[in-house]
Design a protein around this motif. Structure first.
Motif, short mmCIF file in Angstrom:
data_model
loop_
_atom_site.label_atom_id
_atom_site.label_comp_id
_atom_site.label_asym_id
_atom_site.label_seq_id
_atom_site.Cartn_x
_atom_site.Cartn_y
_atom_site.Cartn_z
N ALA A 1 26.15 46.20 41.68
CA ALA A 1 25.89 47.53 41.28
C ALA A 1 26.31 48.55 42.33
N LEU A 2 25.95 48.29 43.70
CA LEU A 2 26.70 49.19 44.54
C LEU A 2 28.10 49.30 44.47
N ALA A 3 28.71 48.14 44.56
CA ALA A 3 30.14 48.13 44.20
C ALA A 3 30.67 49.11 43.30
N ALA A 4 30.06 48.71 42.11
CA ALA A 4 30.45 49.70 40.52
C ALA A 4 30.22 51.18 41.14
N ASP A 5 29.23 51.42 41.95
CA ASP A 5 29.07 52.89 42.20
C ASP A 5 29.98 53.54 42.96
#
Length: 228
Positions: free
Chosen positions: A143-147
């Protein structure tokens, strides 16, 4: 206003902690995902990204002890974001990023999503870190990578996100799928259409109605606009 000395001190401490992780074991080289784009925009001719391994290496999952070690950075997070704004162009080409473990990648993605918006080149150490993070079994890291990928317009990492979503959408949870699809809405182009369509056919039943609609809408927008 954050003082330059405080930023420099926080940044040096950050790198010290990032590089304290043991070096990962040597792995067989993995060919990068490269999808040629042609004038006909022939989605069906595009190769799908390679599947995730059945069991990801331990280095792909943040180690709890390392996360606890890096938690000491929380009080200086504003200073790190400010330093990142100054250091971004150096950071993106820093070869030391290839040594950063999953816990460090989680922290770096967290900072990148708050730092300067930029268009990341389709190669280099920072892109490779984002691609590794996007394929992690850990839902928080994905999720943080997607952000971060969306914030940096890192389009070369789109297939890694789609491959992770395709591999096991339920493992990401509702919020994780939300954030991956929100990122793909920003960065997806013709390179990912075939895999998005395969996702809908093979794993669509595992998506909520809203998420399935969002995934279909991403494909439809790309097809209508001819976005490459």
């Amino acid at each position: 206003m954050i003082q330059q000395e405080a930023m420099n001190s926080a940044w040096q401490r950050f790198w010290q902690l990032l590089l304290e992780a043991p070096l990962p074991p040597p792995q067989s080289p993995v060919a990068p995902i490269v999808v040629p784009l042609d004038d006909e925009f022939d989605f069906l001719a595009e190769p799908a990204p390679p599947p995730l391994p059945k069991r990801a290496p331990d280095s792909a999952v943040p180690d709890p002890q390392r996360l606890a070690q890096l938690a000491v950075l929380e009080p200086v997070e504003p200073e790190l974001v400010a330093a990142l704004t100054q250091q971004f162009h150096t950071l993106r080409d820093d070869p030391r990023l290839d040594r950063v473990d999953a816990a460090g990648a989680l922290w770096l993605c967290r900072l990148l999503a708050q730092g300067p918006a930029a268009s990341l080149p389709e190669h280099g150490p920072l892109l490779r870190l984002l691609q590794r993070a996007a394929r992690s079994p850990d839902p928080t890291l994905v999720a943080l990578a997607a952000d971060a990928i969306g914030h940096l317009d890192a389009r070369a990492a789109q297939l890694d996100l789609v491959a992770r979503l395709h591999a096991n959408p339920q493992s990401l949870g509702h919020d994780g799928v939300d954030r991956v699809l929100a990122c793909l809405k920003l960065v997806a182009d013709g390179r990912c259409v075939r895999e998005m369509e395969a996702l809908l056919v093979e794993r669509g039943a595992e998506l909520s109605d809203v998420h399935a609609w969002q995934a279909r809408h991403i494909v439809q927008v790309i097809r209508r606009s001819g976005r490459k």
